[in-house]
Design a protein around this motif. Structure first.
Motif, PDB file in Angstrom:
ATOM      1  N   GLY A  63      -9.278  10.800   1.922  1.00  0.00           N
ATOM      2  CA  GLY A  63     -10.001  10.588   0.672  1.00  0.00           C
ATOM      3  C   GLY A  63      -9.810  11.737  -0.291  1.00  0.00           C
ATOM      4  O   GLY A  63      -9.567  11.529  -1.478  1.00  0.00           O
ATOM      5  N   MET A  64      -9.887  12.972   0.232  1.00  0.00           N
ATOM      6  CA  MET A  64      -9.765  14.109  -0.667  1.00  0.00           C
ATOM      7  C   MET A  64      -8.344  14.233  -1.205  1.00  0.00           C
ATOM      8  O   MET A  64      -8.132  14.677  -2.323  1.00  0.00           O
ATOM      9  N   TRP A  65      -7.365  13.828  -0.411  1.00  0.00           N
ATOM     10  CA  TRP A  65      -6.002  13.861  -0.939  1.00  0.00           C
ATOM     11  C   TRP A  65      -5.873  12.847  -2.080  1.00  0.00           C
ATOM     12  O   TRP A  65      -5.292  13.137  -3.127  1.00  0.00           O
ATOM     13  N   PHE A  66      -6.469  11.680  -1.868  1.00  0.00           N
ATOM     14  CA  PHE A  66      -6.410  10.660  -2.919  1.00  0.00           C
ATOM     15  C   PHE A  66      -7.167  11.095  -4.163  1.00  0.00           C
ATOM     16  O   PHE A  66      -6.781  10.740  -5.269  1.00  0.00           O
ATOM     17  N   GLU A  67      -8.224  11.885  -3.967  1.00  0.00           N
ATOM     18  CA  GLU A  67      -8.944  12.364  -5.148  1.00  0.00           C
ATOM     19  C   GLU A  67      -7.999  13.167  -6.035  1.00  0.00           C
ATOM     20  O   GLU A  67      -7.932  12.975  -7.244  1.00  0.00           O
ATOM     21  N   ARG A  68      -7.241  14.066  -5.412  1.00  0.00           N
ATOM     22  CA  ARG A  68      -6.305  14.892  -6.196  1.00  0.00           C
ATOM     23  C   ARG A  68      -5.201  14.043  -6.801  1.00  0.00           C
ATOM     24  O   ARG A  68      -4.777  14.270  -7.920  1.00  0.00           O
ATOM     25  N   PHE A  69      -4.777  13.053  -6.041  1.00  0.00           N
ATOM     26  CA  PHE A  69      -3.741  12.148  -6.533  1.00  0.00           C
ATOM     27  C   PHE A  69      -4.244  11.419  -7.776  1.00  0.00           C
ATOM     28  O   PHE A  69      -3.551  11.344  -8.809  1.00  0.00           O
ATOM     29  N   VAL A  70      -5.467  10.881  -7.692  1.00  0.00           N
ATOM     30  CA  VAL A  70      -6.025  10.109  -8.801  1.00  0.00           C
ATOM     31  C   VAL A  70      -6.193  10.994 -10.026  1.00  0.00           C
ATOM     32  O   VAL A  70      -5.821  10.625 -11.136  1.00  0.00           O
TER      33      VAL A  70
END
Lengths: 476, 180
Positions: free
Chosen positions: A391-398
């Protein structure tokens, strides 16, 4: 809650209903034998070798990926206009965030006198350092000409050219290099007394010599201990604002840019909370297999896992507030571009990433972590730690991608797709991280012996004659 | 430095921190001043018994921090205003709010390094040789589970027989002479 727990469980304190921080029955000697034995044993578990080989294999992704990158340039990555920042910055922010829980455990919890941290602080600090190694690599390799990345540092050079101190990327250099240095110093300093123990217990001449040098001749003198304790507290006091400032500075990389989705004042606290959130998830990812593999359940107890899950619940809630506030501000600010960016982030072509983020960072963890049963369920926490890290990786991605690829002018819209080289280097850093971590658990004391000794009941000083005899009986 | 010869001190070994603290308090009461406790973890009561209060680590740390903030801020100012002035969108050359962040980081960097290396230096480390390591039982316990009190020979009260007799009155596991 206390009445619901089975009282015949020896790990539960009947008075408080809480799990014990250390299983009762340990003495100075047993703690020393157990923890020093992990390092000094001549029987390295086969699983360790297996893990090391696998990790080294995965780490080749970094070697191969970077070699090709240096030969061909950043064009092999998916970065292009308008998505000029891609995996490199995403991974950088993600990895450095993971490091933050280590500093939080070693510094903030020390200042708050949370003794439960003692069992997990050393490997959390090691995790910090290895995460910073992985993180620090990305800014250096993404600058285009990585062989001159030392130009980022202020050093007297013949060209008389200096860094630009109004740029957040120059601030990053100071923040991250300070963070790495202080983390290493704090980590090493904490190990000096333990190196003394290892030196005194080592049988092999090489180990005696190696730990003897690292211990600097530590002999446990009281005057030394007092100065050591003061220095530890000072470093904790310095690391606390440091860890908050590092991720704040990193959030400035975004917040200082006049771009919809980045230009927000909530970024510093929201990034810091997210960093701690993912960092604690990573501590769980590491602690759960290690305590099982090395039979450390009596030192890293369910109390630790429960407490870490509570910290995740708290920081996860702050992150959720941050997401809510981003959405709210995009509407309340009445900024046309902000509103479009948010709408596009949710329902545009990359909308799937946003909903993965909501599912993995908010929906799954924040609904389940309220349950005490799940907070002490080792299998579930292990699963959840992967969920949150994803989830946190996707946060940065988004944040990076969905703000950049829809610019102010529709004529400059584009898209972003990562290439196989992006993935190769990213996955390679997992191998690098695991490789370094495996070396650490084998050769360095992963649980601080001197700090565990301080938590034992035998440390109690009794006045002359009171019950000194009973204490010595307990010891024998 | 030429190797010193003779007795370094008299070393008593104890099983519990309480016994160590008690013996230290008594030794101080008996007039001994040059002495040291060796423990496997920090025992604050032992420091109390030794009357050890003068700890300069915080001062070293403070000086380091002040040095860090001054160095970084002056460096940034000198670079941006005199050595390499860049006009970026008409911003002032001395844009001090932007300089605060690196200056802040270097405050922490210098203060942290000073705290750590200051501690090491004030402790006289690295010192790979020390006479107490000569005691046969010291390395078995001092860094794991035993508590030691060493009354040093430089103390005017010290006498090989008298000090041994003095230490033997406390229930020490052993009292041994330590050579240089």
């Amino acid at each position: 809650m206390a009445t619901k727990t089975p009282i015949n469980d020896p790990m539960i304190d009947p008075r408080t209903g809480e799990y014990a921080v250390i299983t009762p029955g340990h003495t100075f000697k047993s703690v020393t034998q157990k923890l020093a034995g992990l390092v000094l044993t001549s029987n390295t578990p086969l699983g360790w070798f297996f893990g090391l080989i696998v990790a080294a294999g995965i780490a080749q992704g970094v070697v191969i990926g970077c070699t090709w990158l240096f030969l061909k340039g950043v064009g092999i990555w998916g970065v292009t206009m308008p998505g000029a920042w891609g995996f490199a910055i995403i991974n950088f922010v993600w990895w450095i965030g993971i490091g933050h829980a280590g500093t939080l455990i070693s510094a903030i919890l020390l200042l708050f006198k949370q003794t439960w941290r003692n069992s997990i602080n050393r490997f959390a600090e090691a995790m910090t350092i290895f995460a910073v190694v992985c993180a620090g690599m990305f800014p250096l390799i993404h600058v285009g000409r990585p062989w001159v990345s030392y130009w980022l540092f202020p050093y007297p050079n013949t060209m008389n050219v200096w860094p630009q101190f109004r740029s957040p990327l120059a601030w990053d250099v100071f923040a991250v290099s300070t963070y790495a240095t202080i983390s290493i110093v704090f980590w090493y300093m904490g190990m000096i007394p333990d190196f003394g123990t290892l030196r005194d217990r080592a049988k092999m001449p090489f180990a005696k010599y190696f730990y003897g040098l690292l211990s600097l001749g530590w002999r446990g003198s009281t005057r030394h201990w007092i100065r050591f304790e003061t220095a530890s507290l000072l470093l904790a006091g310095l690391s606390t604002p440091l860890v908050l400032s590092v991720h704040t500075v990193i959030s400035f990389d975004f917040a200082v840019a006049a771009l919809a989705g980045w230009h927000t004042t909530i970024f510093p606290p929201y990034f810091v909370a997210g960093a701690v959130y993912s960092g604690f998830a990573m501590v769980l990812t590491l602690a759960i297999p290690i305590r099982k593999f090395y039979h450390l359940e009596d030192l890293v107890t369910l109390r630790h896992l429960d407490n870490m899950a509570k910290v995740m619940l708290a920081t996860g809630s702050i992150v959720a507030y941050g997401y809510g506030m981003e959405v709210f501000m995009s509407w309340y600010s009445a900024s046309h571009w902000e509103f479009f960016m948010m709408w596009n982030r949710m329902f545009g072509p990359m909308g799937w990433a946003y909903w993965i983020l909501i599912l993995t960072n908010i929906a799954i963890p924040l609904t389940t972590l309220w349950s005490r049963k799940l907070r002490v369920n080792v299998g579930y926490l292990f699963f959840l730690s992967f969920v949150v890290n994803t989830g946190m990786w996707f946060e940065r991605f988004v944040i990076v991608v969905t703000s950049l690829y829809r610019e102010y002018l529709p004529s400059s819209w584009g898209t972003y797709t990562a290439t196989k080289w992006d993935y190769m280097i990213f996955i390679g850093t997992w191998g690098l991280f695991t490789f370094l971590f495996l070396l650490f658990v084998r050769f360095l004391p992963m649980i601080p012996m001197s700090e565990i000794r301080m938590m034992l009941p035998h440390t109690k000083i009794t006045r002359r004659g009171a019950n000194a005899e009973t204490v010595s009986e307990e010891l024998t | 430095m030429p190797p010193r010869e003779g007795i370094y001190g008299m070393l008593a070994e104890f099983n519990t921190p309480s016994e160590l603290v008690h013996a230290t308090e008594e030794a101080r009461r008996a007039g001994y001043r040059r002495m040291e406790c060796y423990t496997p973890y920090p025992v604050e009561e032992a420091a109390e018994a030794l009357h050890f209060h003068k700890n300069r680590v915080p001062l070293v740390c403070l000086l380091g921090g002040l040095m860090g903030v001054t160095t970084a801020f002056l460096m940034e100012t000198w670079i941006s205003v005199w050595s390499y002035p860049l006009n970026i969108a008409g911003r002032p050359l001395f844009s001090w709010p932007a300089f605060i962040i690196p200056a802040y980081e270097w405050t922490i960097l210098f203060a942290g390094l000073s705290a750590c290396f200051g501690m090491i230096a004030l402790n006289g480390l690295p010192q790979l040789y020390h006479p107490v390591f000569n005691a046969p039982n010291f390395r078995n316990g001092a860094t794991s589970d035993k508590f030691f009190l060493c009354l040093e020979a430089t103390d005017p009260q010290f006498s090989p027989t008298g000090t041994r007799a003095f230490l033997e009155q406390f229930e020490a596991v052993s009292v041994v002479e330590v050579d240089h």
